[in-house]
Scaffold this active site. Structure first.
Site, PDB file in Angstrom:
ATOM      1  N   HIS A 204       0.795  -1.236   0.000  1.00  0.00           N
ATOM      2  CA  HIS A 204       0.000   0.000   0.000  1.00  0.00           C
ATOM      3  C   HIS A 204       0.821   1.277   0.000  1.00  0.00           C
ATOM      4  O   HIS A 204       0.274   2.361  -0.107  1.00  0.00           O
ATOM      5  CB  HIS A 204      -0.957   0.026   1.193  1.00  0.00           C
TER       6      HIS A 204
HETATM    7  C1  UD1 Z   1      -2.217   5.159   5.944  1.00  0.00           C
HETATM    8  C2  UD1 Z   1      -0.949   5.697   6.597  1.00  0.00           C
HETATM    9  C3  UD1 Z   1       0.156   4.653   6.482  1.00  0.00           C
HETATM   10  C4  UD1 Z   1      -0.289   3.323   7.030  1.00  0.00           C
HETATM   11  C5  UD1 Z   1      -1.567   2.905   6.321  1.00  0.00           C
HETATM   12  C6  UD1 Z   1      -2.097   1.603   6.840  1.00  0.00           C
HETATM   13  C7  UD1 Z   1      -0.540   8.107   6.484  1.00  0.00           C
HETATM   14  C8  UD1 Z   1       0.221   9.164   5.804  1.00  0.00           C
HETATM   15  N1  UD1 Z   1      -0.470   6.897   5.927  1.00  0.00           N
HETATM   16  O1  UD1 Z   1      -1.954   4.988   4.557  1.00  0.00           O
HETATM   17  O2  UD1 Z   1       1.273   5.088   7.222  1.00  0.00           O
HETATM   18  O3  UD1 Z   1       0.718   2.375   6.814  1.00  0.00           O
HETATM   19  O4  UD1 Z   1      -2.549   3.919   6.528  1.00  0.00           O
HETATM   20  O5  UD1 Z   1      -3.181   1.168   6.051  1.00  0.00           O
HETATM   21  O6  UD1 Z   1      -1.154   8.366   7.484  1.00  0.00           O
HETATM   22  N2  UD1 Z   1      -9.210   4.381   1.685  1.00  0.00           N
HETATM   23  C9  UD1 Z   1     -10.415   3.736   1.614  1.00  0.00           C
HETATM   24  N3  UD1 Z   1     -11.005   3.359   2.789  1.00  0.00           N
HETATM   25  C10 UD1 Z   1     -10.456   3.603   4.003  1.00  0.00           C
HETATM   26  C11 UD1 Z   1      -9.227   4.276   4.055  1.00  0.00           C
HETATM   27  C12 UD1 Z   1      -8.606   4.647   2.895  1.00  0.00           C
HETATM   28  O7  UD1 Z   1     -10.947   3.501   0.542  1.00  0.00           O
HETATM   29  O8  UD1 Z   1     -11.044   3.220   5.026  1.00  0.00           O
HETATM   30  C13 UD1 Z   1      -8.538   4.766   0.407  1.00  0.00           C
HETATM   31  C14 UD1 Z   1      -8.888   6.154  -0.037  1.00  0.00           C
HETATM   32  O9  UD1 Z   1      -8.895   6.163  -1.421  1.00  0.00           O
HETATM   33  C15 UD1 Z   1      -7.710   6.962   0.424  1.00  0.00           C
HETATM   34  C16 UD1 Z   1      -6.569   5.977   0.281  1.00  0.00           C
HETATM   35  O10 UD1 Z   1      -7.131   4.715   0.600  1.00  0.00           O
HETATM   36  O11 UD1 Z   1      -7.516   8.112  -0.304  1.00  0.00           O
HETATM   37  C17 UD1 Z   1      -5.412   6.258   1.170  1.00  0.00           C
HETATM   38  O12 UD1 Z   1      -5.820   6.358   2.536  1.00  0.00           O
HETATM   39  P1  UD1 Z   1      -4.921   7.212   3.569  1.00  0.00           P
HETATM   40  O13 UD1 Z   1      -5.499   7.115   4.944  1.00  0.00           O
HETATM   41  O14 UD1 Z   1      -4.673   8.553   3.022  1.00  0.00           O
HETATM   42  O15 UD1 Z   1      -3.524   6.501   3.537  1.00  0.00           O
HETATM   43  P2  UD1 Z   1      -3.132   4.965   3.517  1.00  0.00           P
HETATM   44  O16 UD1 Z   1      -2.550   4.677   2.196  1.00  0.00           O
HETATM   45  O17 UD1 Z   1      -4.237   4.089   4.018  1.00  0.00           O
END
Ligand code: UD1
Length: 369
Positions: A204
């Protein structure tokens, strides 16, 4: 005294759970705030259920956005909560945006901050987590560390020794606590696979999944390994979207009907099912920080799809190898690890003994009494 803790994203939940248990045991008033950085059932609520975490007292529902917007929304949401709850201490865990945003807001309101999993450094400032770790540690009052490298990093950055507490790893507390319940998971039957006859992959990190070249290289390498050993790939929503938008769907399969080969995408799993899947696998491919640590304790061969790690003890303990996103390196190292089998007899890293949360809460209570 009153403690407020903040969680937001999947890996935070395993780190706070044993601390929340221990605060309850000691009768310390504790307010648990969920920022809503992760919000899908399978990325959030399922973990609260599996880990027996109490429902958050407050949910900020911030959701996904750019880094600046998400950070700002967490800060704006948590400020009035900190003002009305007036805790004596804020506990933040790990390195996600929720960790940093809550810490900055608290410190500016005069609320001291305890950072659990402090001091880890990848020395790679292109990682958002590295920035989150550096900022949180620069303003925290208590630094609870998981490994010796973290103590050393904080020392070099000029953090007073009196503020650094080598406590161990609360994620490993959680692993030990739930190992027996995880053993009862029926996920292998559900997927139609047998112990030690498959590998597991998770992916991820933006550096891997946002880059077409890296994502393609990694999936091609995993496909090569998966000619002999099927690879089960519980997929992060971010990765799922990018595989679709880069048209790389031909490199993965969405069913486990052919159990003998190929990369099989499945929905993100809860804590117990994932722990069972990982424990019974033959090899793990990941870019997660937590999984590098969990495979160290499970003594499972782990290939980390990154060029660096902020958790070097996972390498010196003998299970983890960095392979980046380089196709040949991944294939060669996977073959080598599969031939070598289990990494038996390595001692666990110091203080990864299931009692980190007791030490953390004990230290906090000493300080405030
Ligand atoms: C975040 C953390 C990362 C951690 C990871 C664990 C930061 C900068 N990054 O990354 O350190 O290792 O979580 O999973 O804080 N999304 C969904 N559903 C959700 C959550 C996210 O669809 O419940 C999708 C959305 O498109 C979103 C993308 O995932 O834009 C990224 O989510 P985000 O929380 O920004 O970062 P992660 O890649 O999950």
């Amino acid at each position: 005294m009153k403690i407020l803790s903040v969680v937001g994203a999947r890996p935070n939940f395993m780190k706070i759970a044993p601390i929340s248990d221990e605060l309850k045991k000691k009768g310390v008033p504790h307010v648990l705030v969920h920022t809503g950085q992760h919000y899908d059932y399978r990325m959030s609520k399922l973990f609260f259920e599996d880990l027996g975490l109490p429902k958050p007292d407050i949910d900020l529902n911030v959701g996904s956005a750019t880094h600046a917007r998400q950070t700002a929304e967490i800060m704006t949401g948590i400020e009035p909560v900190l003002m009305s709850e007036a805790p004596d201490l804020l506990i933040v865990v790990g390195d996600v945006n929720s960790t940093m945003a809550a810490a900055i807001t608290a410190v500016k309101l005069g609320v001291p901050v305890a950072h659990v999993e402090a001091g880890l450094r990848s020395f790679d400032r292109t990682m958002p987590e590295e920035i989150n770790r550096m900022i949180t540690d620069a303003i925290a009052d208590m630094h609870f560390t998981t490994e010796e490298s973290a103590n050393e990093n904080l020392r070099k950055e000029g953090v007073d020794d009196g503020k650094v507490f080598f406590a161990g790893n609360t994620m490993i507390d959680t692993l030990f606590k739930h190992a027996n319940s995880a053993a009862e998971s029926t996920i292998l039957e559900t997927l139609g696979i047998r112990p030690r006859e498959y590998g597991v992959a998770t992916l991820h990190r933006p550096s891997n999944v946002d880059s077409f070249v890296n994502l393609k290289n990694i999936l091609e390498a995993l496909n090569d390994v998966a000619r002999d050993l099927p690879v089960i790939f519980p997929i992060h929503p971010r990765t799922k979207k990018l595989i679709a938008s880069y048209n790389l769907g031909n490199l993965v399969s969405e069913s486990t009907s052919n159990k003998h080969s190929g990369i099989h995408i499945i929905e993100p799993l809860g804590y117990l099912d994932f722990l069972k899947l990982m424990t019974d696998s033959r090899i793990v491919f990941t870019d997660s920080g937590g999984i590098q640590e969990e495979t160290t304790v499970l003594r499972l061969p782990c290939l980390t799809l990154r060029e660096n790690t902020e958790r070097p003890v996972t390498i010196t303990s003998g299970t983890n190898t960095l392979v980046g996103a380089d196709k040949n390196r991944i294939i060669e190292e996977a073959r080598r690890k599969l031939d070598a089998g289990f990494v038996a007899g390595q001692p666990l890293p110091p203080l990864w003994d299931g009692h980190a949360a007791e030490r953390i809460v004990g230290t906090i209570l000493n300080r405030f009494n």
